[in-house]
Design a protein around this motif. Sequence first.
Motif, PDB file in Angstrom:
ATOM      1  N   GLU A 145       0.684  33.456 -54.075  1.00 30.30           N
ATOM      2  CA  GLU A 145       1.661  33.380 -52.763  1.00 30.30           C
ATOM      3  C   GLU A 145       2.926  32.865 -52.588  1.00 30.30           C
ATOM      4  OE1 GLU A 145      -0.451  30.247 -52.035  1.00 30.30           O
ATOM      5  OE2 GLU A 145      -2.508  30.722 -51.495  1.00 30.30           O
ATOM      6  N   GLY A 146       3.286  33.655 -51.471  1.00 29.90           N
ATOM      7  CA  GLY A 146       4.847  33.461 -51.010  1.00 29.90           C
ATOM      8  C   GLY A 146       5.672  34.634 -52.085  1.00 29.90           C
ATOM      9  N   LEU A 147       5.311  35.207 -52.709  1.00 30.57           N
ATOM     10  CA  LEU A 147       5.585  36.424 -53.218  1.00 30.57           C
ATOM     11  C   LEU A 147       5.061  38.002 -53.032  1.00 30.57           C
ATOM     12  CD1 LEU A 147       6.134  34.732 -56.892  1.00 30.57           C
ATOM     13  CD2 LEU A 147       7.803  35.044 -55.132  1.00 30.57           C
ATOM     14  N   GLU A 148       5.963  39.043 -52.893  1.00 33.17           N
ATOM     15  CA  GLU A 148       6.184  40.703 -52.464  1.00 33.17           C
ATOM     16  C   GLU A 148       4.998  40.539 -54.270  1.00 33.17           C
ATOM     17  OE1 GLU A 148       7.066  44.302 -50.133  1.00 33.17           O
ATOM     18  OE2 GLU A 148       8.629  43.068 -50.069  1.00 33.17           O
ATOM     19  N   CYS A 149       4.350  41.345 -54.858  1.00 35.38           N
ATOM     20  CA  CYS A 149       3.635  41.540 -55.542  1.00 35.38           C
ATOM     21  C   CYS A 149       3.113  42.993 -55.472  1.00 35.38           C
ATOM     22  CB  CYS A 149       2.405  40.566 -56.263  1.00 35.38           C
ATOM     23  SG  CYS A 149       2.535  38.610 -56.394  1.00 35.38           S
ATOM     24  N   PHE A 150       2.919  43.982 -57.085  1.00 32.76           N
ATOM     25  CA  PHE A 150       2.792  45.026 -56.911  1.00 32.76           C
ATOM     26  C   PHE A 150       1.511  45.035 -58.342  1.00 32.76           C
ATOM     27  CE2 PHE A 150       6.859  44.572 -55.136  1.00 32.76           C
ATOM     28  CZ  PHE A 150       7.056  45.527 -53.679  1.00 32.76           C
ATOM     29  N   PRO A 151       0.336  45.374 -57.942  1.00 32.04           N
ATOM     30  CA  PRO A 151      -0.570  45.308 -59.283  1.00 32.04           C
ATOM     31  C   PRO A 151      -0.371  46.139 -60.283  1.00 32.04           C
ATOM     32  CG  PRO A 151      -1.689  46.120 -57.470  1.00 32.04           C
ATOM     33  CD  PRO A 151       0.099  45.588 -56.707  1.00 32.04           C
ATOM     34  N   LEU A 152      -0.337  46.319 -61.632  1.00 34.48           N
ATOM     35  CA  LEU A 152       0.164  47.188 -62.829  1.00 34.48           C
ATOM     36  C   LEU A 152      -1.051  47.265 -63.762  1.00 34.48           C
ATOM     37  CD1 LEU A 152       3.558  45.537 -64.075  1.00 34.48           C
ATOM     38  CD2 LEU A 152       2.975  47.779 -62.541  1.00 34.48           C
ATOM     39  N   ILE A 153      -1.121  46.273 -63.973  1.00 33.74           N
ATOM     40  CA  ILE A 153      -2.772  46.487 -65.049  1.00 33.74           C
ATOM     41  C   ILE A 153      -3.730  45.389 -65.094  1.00 33.74           C
ATOM     42  CG2 ILE A 153      -1.104  47.977 -66.273  1.00 33.74           C
ATOM     43  CD1 ILE A 153      -1.978  45.078 -68.779  1.00 33.74           C
ATOM     44  N   ASP A 154      -5.238  45.228 -65.209  1.00 31.92           N
ATOM     45  CA  ASP A 154      -6.237  44.695 -65.523  1.00 31.92           C
ATOM     46  C   ASP A 154      -6.740  44.459 -66.835  1.00 31.92           C
ATOM     47  OD1 ASP A 154      -6.369  44.740 -62.200  1.00 31.92           O
ATOM     48  OD2 ASP A 154      -8.186  45.824 -63.038  1.00 31.92           O
ATOM     49  N   ASP A 155      -6.025  43.511 -67.399  1.00 32.55           N
ATOM     50  CA  ASP A 155      -6.345  42.572 -68.804  1.00 32.55           C
ATOM     51  C   ASP A 155      -7.644  42.427 -68.811  1.00 32.55           C
ATOM     52  OD1 ASP A 155      -5.411  41.742 -71.052  1.00 32.55           O
ATOM     53  OD2 ASP A 155      -4.389  40.313 -71.285  1.00 32.55           O
ATOM     54  N   PRO A 156      -8.634  42.436 -69.147  1.00 32.63           N
ATOM     55  CA  PRO A 156     -10.097  42.186 -69.670  1.00 32.63           C
ATOM     56  C   PRO A 156      -9.517  40.749 -70.943  1.00 32.63           C
ATOM     57  CG  PRO A 156      -9.155  43.878 -71.265  1.00 32.63           C
ATOM     58  CD  PRO A 156      -8.075  44.066 -70.324  1.00 32.63           C
ATOM     59  N   ALA A 168      14.252  50.658 -57.339  1.00 29.20           N
ATOM     60  CA  ALA A 168      14.283  51.685 -58.301  1.00 29.20           C
ATOM     61  C   ALA A 168      13.383  51.300 -59.768  1.00 29.20           C
ATOM     62  CB  ALA A 168      15.425  52.082 -58.734  1.00 29.20           C
ATOM     63  N   PHE A 169      13.651  50.184 -60.035  1.00 33.35           N
ATOM     64  CA  PHE A 169      13.081  49.448 -60.734  1.00 33.35           C
ATOM     65  C   PHE A 169      11.760  49.827 -60.903  1.00 33.35           C
ATOM     66  CE2 PHE A 169      11.485  46.470 -63.715  1.00 33.35           C
ATOM     67  CZ  PHE A 169      12.230  46.052 -65.333  1.00 33.35           C
ATOM     68  N   VAL A 170      11.609  48.433 -60.039  1.00 32.88           N
ATOM     69  CA  VAL A 170       9.651  48.097 -59.392  1.00 32.88           C
ATOM     70  C   VAL A 170       9.168  49.571 -59.084  1.00 32.88           C
ATOM     71  CG1 VAL A 170       8.584  47.084 -57.255  1.00 32.88           C
ATOM     72  CG2 VAL A 170      10.561  46.488 -57.923  1.00 32.88           C
ATOM     73  N   ARG A 171       9.831  50.784 -58.790  1.00 34.18           N
ATOM     74  CA  ARG A 171       9.135  52.370 -58.444  1.00 34.18           C
ATOM     75  C   ARG A 171       8.985  51.872 -60.068  1.00 34.18           C
ATOM     76  NH1 ARG A 171      12.863  54.009 -56.500  1.00 34.18           N
ATOM     77  NH2 ARG A 171      14.094  55.069 -58.259  1.00 34.18           N
ATOM     78  N   GLU A 172       9.905  51.928 -60.514  1.00 29.64           N
ATOM     79  CA  GLU A 172       9.555  53.307 -62.206  1.00 29.64           C
ATOM     80  C   GLU A 172       8.929  52.437 -62.766  1.00 29.64           C
ATOM     81  OE1 GLU A 172      10.744  56.089 -62.751  1.00 29.64           O
ATOM     82  OE2 GLU A 172      11.875  56.418 -61.130  1.00 29.64           O
ATOM     83  N   ALA A 173       8.342  50.977 -63.019  1.00 26.79           N
ATOM     84  CA  ALA A 173       7.577  49.890 -63.042  1.00 26.79           C
ATOM     85  C   ALA A 173       6.644  50.048 -63.254  1.00 26.79           C
ATOM     86  CB  ALA A 173       7.809  48.813 -62.944  1.00 26.79           C
ATOM     87  N   ARG A 174       5.974  50.628 -61.509  1.00 24.78           N
ATOM     88  CA  ARG A 174       4.407  50.851 -61.258  1.00 24.78           C
ATOM     89  C   ARG A 174       4.170  51.691 -61.671  1.00 24.78           C
ATOM     90  NH1 ARG A 174       4.563  49.928 -54.699  1.00 24.78           N
ATOM     91  NH2 ARG A 174       2.563  50.231 -55.105  1.00 24.78           N
ATOM     92  N   ARG A 175       5.280  53.068 -61.642  1.00 26.20           N
ATOM     93  CA  ARG A 175       4.673  54.202 -62.124  1.00 26.20           C
ATOM     94  C   ARG A 175       4.498  54.678 -63.721  1.00 26.20           C
ATOM     95  NH1 ARG A 175       7.078  58.283 -65.414  1.00 26.20           N
ATOM     96  NH2 ARG A 175       9.323  56.744 -65.326  1.00 26.20           N
ATOM     97  N   TYR A 176       5.436  54.364 -64.768  1.00 28.65           N
ATOM     98  CA  TYR A 176       5.362  54.060 -66.152  1.00 28.65           C
ATOM     99  C   TYR A 176       4.174  53.557 -66.209  1.00 28.65           C
ATOM    100  CZ  TYR A 176       6.280  53.695 -70.985  1.00 28.65           C
ATOM    101  OH  TYR A 176       6.277  53.370 -72.244  1.00 28.65           O
ATOM    102  N   SER A 224       1.037  52.575 -64.545  1.00 33.38           N
ATOM    103  CA  SER A 224      -0.162  53.317 -64.678  1.00 33.38           C
ATOM    104  C   SER A 224      -0.714  53.396 -65.701  1.00 33.38           C
ATOM    105  CB  SER A 224       0.427  54.368 -63.159  1.00 33.38           C
ATOM    106  OG  SER A 224       1.039  54.930 -63.758  1.00 33.38           O
ATOM    107  N   SER A 225       0.371  54.352 -66.547  1.00 33.35           N
ATOM    108  CA  SER A 225      -0.874  54.509 -67.659  1.00 33.35           C
ATOM    109  C   SER A 225      -1.804  53.948 -68.510  1.00 33.35           C
ATOM    110  CB  SER A 225       0.276  55.628 -68.367  1.00 33.35           C
ATOM    111  OG  SER A 225       1.553  54.866 -68.582  1.00 33.35           O
ATOM    112  N   PHE A 226      -0.787  52.416 -68.428  1.00 33.78           N
ATOM    113  CA  PHE A 226      -2.004  51.528 -69.416  1.00 33.78           C
ATOM    114  C   PHE A 226      -2.579  51.332 -68.471  1.00 33.78           C
ATOM    115  CE2 PHE A 226       2.597  51.784 -70.735  1.00 33.78           C
ATOM    116  CZ  PHE A 226       2.279  51.049 -72.134  1.00 33.78           C
ATOM    117  N   ARG A 227      -2.993  51.732 -67.475  1.00 31.60           N
ATOM    118  CA  ARG A 227      -4.626  51.086 -66.647  1.00 31.60           C
ATOM    119  C   ARG A 227      -5.468  51.628 -68.020  1.00 31.60           C
ATOM    120  NH1 ARG A 227      -3.461  51.165 -60.292  1.00 31.60           N
ATOM    121  NH2 ARG A 227      -1.222  50.133 -60.527  1.00 31.60           N
TER     122      ARG A 227
END
Length: 290
Positions: free
Chosen positions: A151-162, A277-285, A287-290
């Motif tokens: 809460e209170g932050l803008e968040c961008f999901p990256l991976i699901d970790d079982p 730009a860092f957030v954009r590249e982190a989400r792109r890169y 995404s292959s870890f999902r």
Amino acid sequence: MTLFQIEVLIAVADVGNFTRAGEQIGLSQSGVSHTIGSLEKELGISLFVRNRHGVQLTAVGEEIVASARAILVQTDRIKSIASQSVGLIRATIRIGSFPSATERLVHPLIQEIRSLYPMWETRLFEGTYEEIREWLSTEVVDVGFLSFPEEGLECFPLIDDPLKAVVSARHPLAMEASLTWEQLASEPFIMPMAGCELLLYEEFGKRKLHPRIKYEVVDNATILAMAEAGIGVTVVPALTLPPTLPQVRVIELSPPVHRQIGLAVRSLADCSPPVTAFVREARRYLSSFR
């Protein structure tokens, strides 16, 4: 026609007077008059009607000024793009991360970022979820890896970790294909305290279970060593497990549970171009870890 002539034209059109227009743009009255005269000669038309009270746009002058304003808008846009590009050349990105994300996600991401932006510098701050939240709120870091939701932050999901159950290879449960939360709650339990304990308490609580917590441990290597020694069983995120395991068995949970890892910022709209730009590249890169 030059941009300078366009700027002078618009200044005169706005105030209707050569002298006042010159005062606004730092040009003498004669300089303004000469610039407008040269533009009119180049175009072969009269842009203004002169009288003792000042000047007024002709009909064709009004059309030309409307187009001139559009040119200035696009010129400002070009300057803005160039300015942002310069800002992306050199930058320092401050990253908050927790240990398992650092090793498995952040390190390879930094290598990827360096290949894209070789002049960037990255600074890593490693801590607990709570510390990362504090660093974000106090602007110690620009971005933070966290387990969601936040809460209170803008968040961008990256991976699901079982999450995985871990028991000694000699434990009676080691031969099970999967373990229920009820089975785990009946065993001496090693509670990981690096952040996912909140998720574990939630899962036990959903089932009205009270695990037999005997130890609360932060360090992942210590948790695995204790499980190997048969001191207790535990549940840890898959991301925390090393490539080479000690004498333990990693077992699926029934039902399965995941923690969601993502990237958080205070507000993306307020971030600098390099952080965006860092957030954009982190989400792109990642995404292959999902």
